[in-house]
Design a protein around this motif. Structure first.
Motif, PDB file in Angstrom:
ATOM      1  N   GLY A   1       0.821  -1.381  -0.006  1.00 39.51           N
ATOM      2  CA  GLY A   1      -0.009  -0.146  -0.058  1.00 39.51           C
ATOM      3  C   GLY A   1       0.816   1.203  -0.002  1.00 39.51           C
ATOM      4  O   GLY A   1       1.863   1.412   0.536  1.00 39.51           O
ATOM      5  N   PHE A   2       0.176   2.209  -0.624  1.00 40.63           N
ATOM      6  CA  PHE A   2       0.882   3.557  -0.534  1.00 40.63           C
ATOM      7  C   PHE A   2      -0.007   4.627  -0.941  1.00 40.63           C
ATOM      8  O   PHE A   2      -1.184   4.402  -1.378  1.00 40.63           O
ATOM      9  CB  PHE A   2       1.864   3.754  -1.829  1.00 40.63           C
ATOM     10  CG  PHE A   2       1.604   3.376  -3.021  1.00 40.63           C
ATOM     11  CD1 PHE A   2       0.999   4.084  -3.998  1.00 40.63           C
ATOM     12  CD2 PHE A   2       1.754   1.805  -3.460  1.00 40.63           C
ATOM     13  CE1 PHE A   2       0.793   3.570  -5.307  1.00 40.63           C
ATOM     14  CE2 PHE A   2       1.442   1.192  -4.581  1.00 40.63           C
ATOM     15  CZ  PHE A   2       0.980   2.385  -5.521  1.00 40.63           C
ATOM     16  N   ASP A   3       0.287   5.913  -0.542  1.00 41.78           N
ATOM     17  CA  ASP A   3      -0.642   7.145  -0.702  1.00 41.78           C
ATOM     18  C   ASP A   3      -0.457   7.528  -2.373  1.00 41.78           C
ATOM     19  O   ASP A   3       0.651   7.221  -2.979  1.00 41.78           O
ATOM     20  CB  ASP A   3      -0.479   8.123   0.033  1.00 41.78           C
ATOM     21  CG  ASP A   3      -0.660   8.025   1.554  1.00 41.78           C
ATOM     22  OD1 ASP A   3      -1.590   7.320   1.778  1.00 41.78           O
ATOM     23  OD2 ASP A   3      -0.062   8.524   2.396  1.00 41.78           O
TER      24      ASP A   3
ATOM     25  N   PRO B   1     -11.944   7.966  -3.465  1.00 42.65           N
ATOM     26  CA  PRO B   1     -12.155   8.237  -2.399  1.00 42.65           C
ATOM     27  C   PRO B   1     -13.493   7.743  -2.087  1.00 42.65           C
ATOM     28  O   PRO B   1     -14.071   7.315  -1.045  1.00 42.65           O
ATOM     29  CB  PRO B   1     -12.178   9.590  -2.312  1.00 42.65           C
ATOM     30  CG  PRO B   1     -11.105  10.242  -3.240  1.00 42.65           C
ATOM     31  CD  PRO B   1     -11.267   8.826  -4.164  1.00 42.65           C
ATOM     32  N   GLU B   2     -14.185   7.676  -3.203  1.00 45.73           N
ATOM     33  CA  GLU B   2     -16.040   6.755  -2.962  1.00 45.73           C
ATOM     34  C   GLU B   2     -15.669   5.417  -3.053  1.00 45.73           C
ATOM     35  O   GLU B   2     -16.707   4.570  -2.838  1.00 45.73           O
ATOM     36  CB  GLU B   2     -16.638   7.201  -4.252  1.00 45.73           C
ATOM     37  CG  GLU B   2     -16.775   8.876  -4.543  1.00 45.73           C
ATOM     38  CD  GLU B   2     -15.531   9.583  -5.124  1.00 45.73           C
ATOM     39  OE1 GLU B   2     -14.776   8.774  -5.567  1.00 45.73           O
ATOM     40  OE2 GLU B   2     -15.152  10.659  -4.841  1.00 45.73           O
ATOM     41  N   GLY B   3     -14.380   4.643  -3.000  1.00 48.39           N
ATOM     42  CA  GLY B   3     -14.347   3.368  -2.856  1.00 48.39           C
ATOM     43  C   GLY B   3     -14.205   2.401  -4.093  1.00 48.39           C
ATOM     44  O   GLY B   3     -14.290   1.372  -4.034  1.00 48.39           O
ATOM     45  N   GLU B   4     -14.228   3.143  -5.215  1.00 44.03           N
ATOM     46  CA  GLU B   4     -14.410   2.356  -6.679  1.00 44.03           C
ATOM     47  C   GLU B   4     -12.883   1.803  -6.860  1.00 44.03           C
ATOM     48  O   GLU B   4     -11.947   2.533  -6.764  1.00 44.03           O
ATOM     49  CB  GLU B   4     -14.869   3.163  -7.765  1.00 44.03           C
ATOM     50  CG  GLU B   4     -15.045   2.426  -9.005  1.00 44.03           C
ATOM     51  CD  GLU B   4     -15.424   3.233 -10.112  1.00 44.03           C
ATOM     52  OE1 GLU B   4     -15.100   2.931 -11.169  1.00 44.03           O
ATOM     53  OE2 GLU B   4     -16.113   4.596  -9.898  1.00 44.03           O
TER      54      GLU B   4
ATOM     55  N   PRO C   1     -10.029   3.724   0.894  1.00 44.21           N
ATOM     56  CA  PRO C   1     -10.420   4.580  -0.120  1.00 44.21           C
ATOM     57  C   PRO C   1      -9.517   5.886  -0.233  1.00 44.21           C
ATOM     58  O   PRO C   1      -8.884   6.129   0.989  1.00 44.21           O
ATOM     59  CB  PRO C   1     -11.591   5.357   0.359  1.00 44.21           C
ATOM     60  CG  PRO C   1     -12.133   4.072   1.142  1.00 44.21           C
ATOM     61  CD  PRO C   1     -10.896   3.265   1.741  1.00 44.21           C
ATOM     62  N   GLY C   2      -8.915   6.217  -1.439  1.00 46.73           N
ATOM     63  CA  GLY C   2      -8.045   7.389  -1.653  1.00 46.73           C
ATOM     64  C   GLY C   2      -6.480   6.921  -1.439  1.00 46.73           C
ATOM     65  O   GLY C   2      -5.564   7.663  -1.707  1.00 46.73           O
ATOM     66  N   THR C   3      -6.192   5.612  -1.638  1.00 43.00           N
ATOM     67  CA  THR C   3      -5.086   5.243  -1.571  1.00 43.00           C
ATOM     68  C   THR C   3      -4.896   4.194  -2.833  1.00 43.00           C
ATOM     69  O   THR C   3      -5.816   3.780  -3.395  1.00 43.00           O
ATOM     70  CB  THR C   3      -4.500   4.399  -0.249  1.00 43.00           C
ATOM     71  OG1 THR C   3      -5.251   3.215  -0.047  1.00 43.00           O
ATOM     72  CG2 THR C   3      -4.839   5.489   0.943  1.00 43.00           C
ATOM     73  N   SER C   4      -3.720   3.595  -2.888  1.00 48.28           N
ATOM     74  CA  SER C   4      -3.417   2.363  -3.942  1.00 48.28           C
ATOM     75  C   SER C   4      -2.357   1.598  -3.483  1.00 48.28           C
ATOM     76  O   SER C   4      -2.125   1.498  -2.402  1.00 48.28           O
ATOM     77  CB  SER C   4      -2.603   3.084  -5.218  1.00 48.28           C
ATOM     78  OG  SER C   4      -3.280   4.253  -5.542  1.00 48.28           O
ATOM     79  N   ALA C   5      -2.470   0.349  -4.284  1.00 48.35           N
ATOM     80  CA  ALA C   5      -1.358  -0.761  -3.927  1.00 48.35           C
ATOM     81  C   ALA C   5      -0.934  -1.295  -5.145  1.00 48.35           C
ATOM     82  O   ALA C   5      -1.387  -1.247  -6.353  1.00 48.35           O
ATOM     83  CB  ALA C   5      -2.225  -1.691  -3.063  1.00 48.35           C
TER      84      ALA C   5
END
Length: 139
Positions: A15-17, A50-53, A91-95
Protein backbone atom coordinates in the motif's frame (compact mmCIF):
# COMPACT_ATOMS: atom_id res chain seq x y z
CA UNK A 1 17.54 -34.22 -8.04
CA UNK A 2 14.35 -32.57 -9.22
CA UNK A 3 14.70 -29.23 -10.97
CA UNK A 4 11.73 -26.88 -10.89
CA UNK A 5 11.27 -24.19 -13.54
CA UNK A 6 9.99 -21.86 -10.81
CA UNK A 7 10.34 -21.72 -7.05
CA UNK A 8 7.53 -20.93 -4.62
CA UNK A 9 5.59 -17.76 -5.36
CA UNK A 10 3.94 -15.23 -3.11
CA UNK A 11 1.42 -12.46 -3.66
CA UNK A 12 1.94 -9.11 -1.95
CA UNK A 13 -0.20 -5.99 -1.75
CA UNK A 14 2.05 -3.02 -0.99
CA UNK A 15 0.00 0.00 0.00
CA UNK A 16 0.95 3.63 -0.62
CA UNK A 17 -0.62 7.08 -0.83
CA UNK A 18 -1.39 8.46 -4.26
CA UNK A 19 -1.81 6.65 -7.55
CA UNK A 20 1.69 5.21 -7.98
CA UNK A 21 4.45 4.02 -5.68
CA UNK A 22 7.38 6.25 -4.90
CA UNK A 23 10.80 5.48 -6.35
CA UNK A 24 11.94 3.98 -3.03
CA UNK A 25 9.42 1.14 -3.31
CA UNK A 26 10.43 0.36 -6.88
CA UNK A 27 14.13 0.54 -5.94
CA UNK A 28 13.61 -1.94 -3.09
CA UNK A 29 11.98 -4.41 -5.49
CA UNK A 30 14.71 -3.82 -8.07
CA UNK A 31 17.40 -4.46 -5.43
CA UNK A 32 15.82 -7.82 -4.54
CA UNK A 33 15.73 -8.77 -8.21
CA UNK A 34 19.36 -7.68 -8.74
CA UNK A 35 20.58 -9.82 -5.83
CA UNK A 36 18.71 -12.90 -7.06
CA UNK A 37 16.43 -13.04 -4.03
CA UNK A 38 13.18 -12.75 -5.99
CA UNK A 39 11.92 -12.75 -9.55
CA UNK A 40 8.94 -10.47 -10.26
CA UNK A 41 6.41 -12.55 -12.19
CA UNK A 42 3.53 -10.09 -12.34
CA UNK A 43 2.78 -6.55 -11.18
CA UNK A 44 -0.56 -4.76 -11.10
CA UNK A 45 -1.53 -1.37 -9.66
CA UNK A 46 -4.85 -1.06 -7.81
CA UNK A 47 -6.26 2.34 -6.88
CA UNK A 48 -9.31 2.89 -4.71
CA UNK A 49 -11.08 6.21 -5.27
CA UNK A 50 -12.25 8.27 -2.27
CA UNK A 51 -15.73 6.89 -3.07
CA UNK A 52 -14.42 3.30 -2.82
CA UNK A 53 -14.32 2.35 -6.51
CA UNK A 54 -11.42 0.06 -7.43
CA UNK A 55 -9.43 0.67 -10.62
CA UNK A 56 -6.88 -1.92 -11.73
CA UNK A 57 -4.06 -1.25 -14.18
CA UNK A 58 -1.75 -3.93 -15.50
CA UNK A 59 1.87 -2.83 -15.75
CA UNK A 60 1.72 -3.65 -19.47
CA UNK A 61 -1.00 -0.97 -19.81
CA UNK A 62 1.29 1.80 -18.55
CA UNK A 63 3.34 3.97 -20.84
CA UNK A 64 6.10 4.57 -18.30
CA UNK A 65 7.29 1.55 -16.32
CA UNK A 66 9.31 3.73 -13.91
CA UNK A 67 12.18 1.26 -13.86
CA UNK A 68 10.11 -1.76 -12.88
CA UNK A 69 11.79 -5.06 -13.88
CA UNK A 70 10.54 -7.12 -16.82
CA UNK A 71 7.76 -9.55 -15.91
CA UNK A 72 8.09 -13.29 -16.57
CA UNK A 73 4.41 -14.18 -16.24
CA UNK A 74 2.40 -10.99 -16.72
CA UNK A 75 -1.27 -11.74 -16.14
CA UNK A 76 -0.60 -14.45 -13.54
CA UNK A 77 -2.53 -12.48 -10.91
CA UNK A 78 -6.16 -13.01 -11.83
CA UNK A 79 -8.89 -10.52 -11.07
CA UNK A 80 -10.10 -12.66 -8.16
CA UNK A 81 -6.60 -12.53 -6.61
CA UNK A 82 -6.32 -8.79 -7.19
CA UNK A 83 -9.73 -8.05 -5.69
CA UNK A 84 -8.99 -10.19 -2.61
CA UNK A 85 -5.69 -8.42 -1.99
CA UNK A 86 -7.17 -4.99 -2.76
CA UNK A 87 -9.79 -5.40 0.00
CA UNK A 88 -7.13 -3.97 2.30
CA UNK A 89 -6.67 -0.81 0.17
CA UNK A 90 -8.45 2.09 1.91
CA UNK A 91 -10.35 4.71 -0.10
CA UNK A 92 -8.06 7.36 -1.58
CA UNK A 93 -4.98 5.11 -1.64
CA UNK A 94 -3.36 2.56 -3.93
CA UNK A 95 -1.39 -0.66 -3.88
CA UNK A 96 1.10 -2.47 -6.03
CA UNK A 97 0.06 -6.11 -6.30
CA UNK A 98 3.24 -8.11 -6.81
CA UNK A 99 3.57 -11.78 -7.62
CA UNK A 100 7.13 -12.82 -6.83
CA UNK A 101 9.04 -16.06 -7.19
CA UNK A 102 11.17 -16.79 -4.14
CA UNK A 103 14.43 -17.67 -5.86
CA UNK A 104 16.16 -18.32 -2.54
CA UNK A 105 13.63 -21.13 -1.86
CA UNK A 106 13.77 -22.84 -5.28
CA UNK A 107 16.49 -25.40 -4.43
CA UNK A 108 14.94 -25.94 -0.99
CA UNK A 109 11.56 -26.75 -2.59
CA UNK A 110 13.20 -29.26 -4.92
CA UNK A 111 15.06 -30.92 -2.02
CA UNK A 112 11.84 -31.16 -0.01
CA UNK A 113 10.05 -32.71 -2.99
CA UNK A 114 12.81 -35.27 -3.54
CA UNK A 115 12.75 -36.20 0.16
CA UNK A 116 8.98 -36.73 0.07
CA UNK A 117 8.32 -33.61 2.10
CA UNK A 118 6.22 -30.56 1.44
CA UNK A 119 5.44 -27.27 3.15
CA UNK A 120 1.97 -27.83 4.57
CA UNK A 121 1.48 -24.48 6.28
CA UNK A 122 3.05 -21.06 6.27
CA UNK A 123 2.34 -17.91 8.23
CA UNK A 124 3.87 -14.54 7.55
CA UNK A 125 4.31 -11.81 10.13
CA UNK A 126 5.03 -8.31 8.79
CA UNK A 127 8.35 -6.78 9.89
CA UNK A 128 6.74 -3.81 11.71
CA UNK A 129 4.73 -6.24 13.88
CA UNK A 130 7.83 -8.33 14.70
CA UNK A 131 9.89 -5.27 15.60
CA UNK A 132 7.13 -3.68 17.69
CA UNK A 133 6.70 -6.94 19.61
CA UNK A 134 10.43 -7.27 20.24
CA UNK A 135 10.70 -3.63 21.34
CA UNK A 136 7.82 -4.05 23.79
CA UNK A 137 9.26 -7.27 25.20
CA UNK A 138 12.94 -6.33 25.40
CA UNK A 139 14.54 -7.00 28.77
Amino acid sequence: MTTFDYGPIEFYAIGFDGDKPGPGILQAVDDLVATGTINVLDLVFATRSPEGELTVMELSDTTDDGGVPALDLAGLAGMEDIEALAEQVPPGTSAAILVVELLWAKAFAAALYDAGGAVIAREGIPAPVVNAFLAENAD
